[in-house]
Motif scaffolding. Structure first.
Motif, PDB file in Angstrom:
ATOM      1  N   LEU A  38       0.867  -1.170   0.000  1.00  0.00           N
ATOM      2  CA  LEU A  38       0.000   0.000   0.000  1.00  0.00           C
ATOM      3  C   LEU A  38       0.905   1.221   0.000  1.00  0.00           C
ATOM      4  O   LEU A  38       1.726   1.389   0.906  1.00  0.00           O
ATOM      5  CB  LEU A  38      -0.898   0.035   1.236  1.00  0.00           C
ATOM      6  N   ILE A  39       0.786   2.042  -1.034  1.00  0.00           N
ATOM      7  CA  ILE A  39       1.564   3.278  -1.097  1.00  0.00           C
ATOM      8  C   ILE A  39       0.808   4.348  -0.317  1.00  0.00           C
ATOM      9  O   ILE A  39      -0.329   4.676  -0.649  1.00  0.00           O
ATOM     10  CB  ILE A  39       1.786   3.737  -2.549  1.00  0.00           C
ATOM     11  N   VAL A  40       1.431   4.853   0.726  1.00  0.00           N
ATOM     12  CA  VAL A  40       0.840   5.922   1.534  1.00  0.00           C
ATOM     13  C   VAL A  40       1.547   7.221   1.184  1.00  0.00           C
ATOM     14  O   VAL A  40       2.776   7.319   1.314  1.00  0.00           O
ATOM     15  CB  VAL A  40       0.969   5.625   3.041  1.00  0.00           C
ATOM     16  N   THR A  41       0.773   8.216   0.749  1.00  0.00           N
ATOM     17  CA  THR A  41       1.404   9.458   0.305  1.00  0.00           C
ATOM     18  C   THR A  41       0.573  10.680   0.702  1.00  0.00           C
ATOM     19  O   THR A  41      -0.522  10.555   1.265  1.00  0.00           O
ATOM     20  CB  THR A  41       1.632   9.434  -1.216  1.00  0.00           C
ATOM     21  N   ASP A  42       1.127  11.861   0.415  1.00  0.00           N
ATOM     22  CA  ASP A  42       0.459  13.126   0.710  1.00  0.00           C
ATOM     23  C   ASP A  42      -0.636  13.406  -0.323  1.00  0.00           C
ATOM     24  O   ASP A  42      -0.535  12.990  -1.478  1.00  0.00           O
ATOM     25  CB  ASP A  42       1.463  14.291   0.661  1.00  0.00           C
ATOM     26  N   LYS A  52       2.480   7.914  -9.950  1.00  0.00           N
ATOM     27  CA  LYS A  52       1.984   7.087 -11.050  1.00  0.00           C
ATOM     28  C   LYS A  52       3.033   6.068 -11.491  1.00  0.00           C
ATOM     29  O   LYS A  52       2.720   4.903 -11.760  1.00  0.00           O
ATOM     30  CB  LYS A  52       1.578   7.977 -12.227  1.00  0.00           C
ATOM     31  N   ASN A  53       4.293   6.502 -11.535  1.00  0.00           N
ATOM     32  CA  ASN A  53       5.371   5.585 -11.909  1.00  0.00           C
ATOM     33  C   ASN A  53       5.552   4.493 -10.867  1.00  0.00           C
ATOM     34  O   ASN A  53       5.816   3.330 -11.205  1.00  0.00           O
ATOM     35  CB  ASN A  53       6.677   6.362 -12.087  1.00  0.00           C
ATOM     36  N   ALA A  54       5.427   4.862  -9.596  1.00  0.00           N
ATOM     37  CA  ALA A  54       5.573   3.873  -8.533  1.00  0.00           C
ATOM     38  C   ALA A  54       4.472   2.824  -8.610  1.00  0.00           C
ATOM     39  O   ALA A  54       4.727   1.619  -8.471  1.00  0.00           O
ATOM     40  CB  ALA A  54       5.561   4.556  -7.169  1.00  0.00           C
ATOM     41  N   LEU A  55       3.239   3.265  -8.845  1.00  0.00           N
ATOM     42  CA  LEU A  55       2.141   2.322  -8.988  1.00  0.00           C
ATOM     43  C   LEU A  55       2.358   1.393 -10.175  1.00  0.00           C
ATOM     44  O   LEU A  55       2.063   0.194 -10.109  1.00  0.00           O
ATOM     45  CB  LEU A  55       0.816   3.080  -9.160  1.00  0.00           C
ATOM     46  N   ASN A  60       0.398  -5.507  -7.803  1.00  0.00           N
ATOM     47  CA  ASN A  60      -0.551  -5.654  -6.695  1.00  0.00           C
ATOM     48  C   ASN A  60      -0.504  -4.475  -5.717  1.00  0.00           C
ATOM     49  O   ASN A  60      -0.824  -4.632  -4.533  1.00  0.00           O
ATOM     50  CB  ASN A  60      -0.288  -6.955  -5.924  1.00  0.00           C
ATOM     51  N   ALA A  61      -0.105  -3.309  -6.192  1.00  0.00           N
ATOM     52  CA  ALA A  61      -0.018  -2.134  -5.321  1.00  0.00           C
ATOM     53  C   ALA A  61      -1.311  -1.329  -5.388  1.00  0.00           C
ATOM     54  O   ALA A  61      -2.019  -1.334  -6.391  1.00  0.00           O
ATOM     55  CB  ALA A  61       1.154  -1.259  -5.720  1.00  0.00           C
ATOM     56  N   ALA A  62      -1.601  -0.633  -4.300  1.00  0.00           N
ATOM     57  CA  ALA A  62      -2.731   0.295  -4.246  1.00  0.00           C
ATOM     58  C   ALA A  62      -2.248   1.589  -3.607  1.00  0.00           C
ATOM     59  O   ALA A  62      -1.180   1.637  -2.991  1.00  0.00           O
ATOM     60  CB  ALA A  62      -3.881  -0.310  -3.452  1.00  0.00           C
ATOM     61  N   ALA A  78      -8.084   5.807   8.435  1.00  0.00           N
ATOM     62  CA  ALA A  78      -8.473   5.632   7.038  1.00  0.00           C
ATOM     63  C   ALA A  78      -7.443   4.795   6.289  1.00  0.00           C
ATOM     64  O   ALA A  78      -7.796   3.949   5.452  1.00  0.00           O
ATOM     65  CB  ALA A  78      -8.642   6.989   6.365  1.00  0.00           C
ATOM     66  N   GLY A  79      -6.173   5.034   6.582  1.00  0.00           N
ATOM     67  CA  GLY A  79      -5.120   4.240   5.954  1.00  0.00           C
ATOM     68  C   GLY A  79      -5.190   2.782   6.360  1.00  0.00           C
ATOM     69  O   GLY A  79      -4.983   1.874   5.539  1.00  0.00           O
ATOM     70  N   LEU A  80      -5.488   2.542   7.626  1.00  0.00           N
ATOM     71  CA  LEU A  80      -5.641   1.165   8.104  1.00  0.00           C
ATOM     72  C   LEU A  80      -6.798   0.458   7.405  1.00  0.00           C
ATOM     73  O   LEU A  80      -6.695  -0.722   7.026  1.00  0.00           O
ATOM     74  CB  LEU A  80      -5.877   1.154   9.619  1.00  0.00           C
ATOM     75  N   ALA A  81      -7.894   1.172   7.229  1.00  0.00           N
ATOM     76  CA  ALA A  81      -9.051   0.583   6.548  1.00  0.00           C
ATOM     77  C   ALA A  81      -8.683   0.187   5.121  1.00  0.00           C
ATOM     78  O   ALA A  81      -9.052  -0.906   4.645  1.00  0.00           O
ATOM     79  CB  ALA A  81     -10.217   1.575   6.546  1.00  0.00           C
ATOM     80  N   ALA A  82      -7.929   1.063   4.433  1.00  0.00           N
ATOM     81  CA  ALA A  82      -7.499   0.747   3.066  1.00  0.00           C
ATOM     82  C   ALA A  82      -6.525  -0.420   3.060  1.00  0.00           C
ATOM     83  O   ALA A  82      -6.582  -1.296   2.182  1.00  0.00           O
ATOM     84  CB  ALA A  82      -6.853   1.986   2.439  1.00  0.00           C
ATOM     85  N   TYR A  83      -5.636  -0.454   4.037  1.00  0.00           N
ATOM     86  CA  TYR A  83      -4.633  -1.525   4.128  1.00  0.00           C
ATOM     87  C   TYR A  83      -5.324  -2.886   4.304  1.00  0.00           C
ATOM     88  O   TYR A  83      -5.018  -3.854   3.603  1.00  0.00           O
ATOM     89  CB  TYR A  83      -3.704  -1.239   5.310  1.00  0.00           C
ATOM     90  N   ARG A  84      -6.256  -2.932   5.224  1.00  0.00           N
ATOM     91  CA  ARG A  84      -6.917  -4.209   5.514  1.00  0.00           C
ATOM     92  C   ARG A  84      -7.861  -4.626   4.397  1.00  0.00           C
ATOM     93  O   ARG A  84      -7.943  -5.804   4.044  1.00  0.00           O
ATOM     94  CB  ARG A  84      -7.641  -4.104   6.851  1.00  0.00           C
ATOM     95  N   ALA A  85      -8.560  -3.657   3.810  1.00  0.00           N
ATOM     96  CA  ALA A  85      -9.489  -3.976   2.718  1.00  0.00           C
ATOM     97  C   ALA A  85      -8.752  -4.537   1.513  1.00  0.00           C
ATOM     98  O   ALA A  85      -9.279  -5.394   0.794  1.00  0.00           O
ATOM     99  CB  ALA A  85     -10.274  -2.722   2.322  1.00  0.00           C
ATOM    100  N   GLY A  86      -7.537  -4.069   1.288  1.00  0.00           N
ATOM    101  CA  GLY A  86      -6.765  -4.528   0.141  1.00  0.00           C
ATOM    102  C   GLY A  86      -5.912  -5.744   0.404  1.00  0.00           C
ATOM    103  O   GLY A  86      -5.227  -6.235  -0.507  1.00  0.00           O
ATOM    104  N   GLY A  87      -5.916  -6.239   1.623  1.00  0.00           N
ATOM    105  CA  GLY A  87      -5.112  -7.410   1.955  1.00  0.00           C
ATOM    106  C   GLY A  87      -3.629  -7.182   1.744  1.00  0.00           C
ATOM    107  O   GLY A  87      -2.906  -8.072   1.269  1.00  0.00           O
TER     108      GLY A  87
END
Length: 391
Positions: A38-42, A52-55, A60-62, A78-87
């Protein structure tokens, strides 16, 4: 001979430094054991080419990009919710200090069952965490300031109390850091200046903090020397790759050194940022000379050493303070907190919360709420002479 700008370092963690090394992001994730990152960014980087290049480079990145300045508990949730939802099985913390702190805390909390504030940096609270529930992190800073990429903690705002809290665990240290100067080329001059002085304050406060830690002192001195030399260049020409690379290194050095301690600048800046939502680096840059004046009698020997290392025109405390004030003017840093929207109406609260901030314990002169309130009021008004140096 020109110093090579590429290197692989293993202090305090694995660091791949050099222009263009973001191309090795996939290899870094593989080395860290991350298959579904999971890419976490500003918020401001969501649509940037680098994200975009990193993705595109990671399978399997989000992307989670809902992190703002002064990251808060709601961002982490919110980040945790995204992390867990995406496995996901790891985090790429990509951006400025806010994204790095939020990303590290998301990875830390990903496998915990206790609430976030149970892991505040108090005593041995970090032992409450389940080490097996801490996901690996690859850190990619895009600013040269906080040095969060080499830290074992994240500073998170408690929105209910308006207090910044430090969440700490030794395993929050990123597995691999990529210091790619090319990612900082587009940073505006004002942000370059503010984040650069933030790195300088880290080095300075660490060097002046009481206690015996020659390793931190040496790193802090070299960090200040690099910033003195290369921050003006990075601000004058944002495409100066050498200056950008050296500033990234100096920022990591500052965060490495401040394991020795910080001081009054950060103790005040944290509640100011919480209540007024100011930029952390800029807040530090404005407050610095006021804390310098307060600490004068305790740091004279230290500032003499710094002045000699920086080869300043005049030595000692006076020569160092003169340089700090001139540097701030040249880089466009305001002289007062009022100039960045801070008012004195919460002075008592700022003083009280600064006194309980962990950074206060590293100040060269013991400080209480009254002293910190006095420094804050002087910084709001821009009256440097109003700060009475402790005897």
């Amino acid at each position: 001979m020109t110093t090579p700008l590429c290197g692989n370092w293993n202090y305090p963690t694995t660091i791949w430094a050099g222009p263009g090394r973001i191309a090795e992001l996939g290899a870094a994730c593989a080395r860290a054991g991350i298959e579904r990152p999971l890419i976490v960014t500003d918020e401001g980087l969501i649509a940037s080419p680098m994200i975009k290049n990193a993705l595109g480079a990671l399978k399997n990145a989000a992307l989670f990009g809902a992190v703002r300045g002064n990251p808060a508990a709601s961002h982490v949730e919110a980040g945790l919710a995204a992390y867990r939802a995406g496995g996901h099985d790891g985090v790429v913390a990509f951006g400025g200090g806010s994204a790095l702190d939020a990303g590290k805390v998301v990875a830390f909390m990903s496998g915990q069952t206790r609430p976030l504030w149970d892991f505040e940096d108090i005593g041995d609270w970090w032992t409450r965490a389940d080490p097996a529930g801490i996901a690996p992190v690859v850190a990619v800073p895009t600013t040269a300031g906080t040095g969060s990429e080499v830290g074992r903690a994240g500073v998170i705002l408690n929105e209910e109390t308006h207090q910044k809290k430090i969440i700490f665990h030794p395993q929050m240290m990123p597995r691999i850091v990529i210091l790619d100067a090319e990612l900082t080329v587009g940073l505006p001059r004002a942000v370059t200046a503010a984040t650069g002085i933030d790195a300088f304050v880290h080095c300075f406060e660490a060097f002046c903090a009481p206690g015996f830690h020659p390793l931190a002192d040496g790193v802090a001195l070299e960090g200040m020397r690099l910033i003195h030399r290369f921050l003006p260049r990075a601000c004058a020409d944002g495409r100066d790759i050498e200056a950008r690379a050296q500033m990234l290194a100096a920022a990591s050095m500052g965060a490495t050194a401040f394991q020795k301690g910080l001081g009054g600048v950060h103790a005040i800046a944290h509640p100011v940022g919480s209540w007024f939502n100011t930029h952390h680096g800029l807040t530090n840059a404005v407050i610095l000379p006021y804390v310098l004046a307060f600490n004068r009698c305790a740091i004279a020997d230290k500032t003499d050493v710094i002045a000699r290392v920086l080869n300043l025109p005049a030595g000692g405390y006076d020569g160092f303070l003169t340089w700090v004030l001139e540097m701030r003017r040249e880089l466009g840093i305001p002289h007062s907190l009022a100039a960045i929207g801070v008012t004195a109406d919460k002075a008592e609260i700022i003083g009280r919360e600064a006194a309980i901030d962990p950074s206060a314990g590293g100040n060269p002169i013991p400080v209480d709420a009254a002293a910190l309130e006095r420094i804050f009021r002087a910084a709001v008004d821009g009256t440097l002479g109003a700060v009475v140096s402790a005897a």
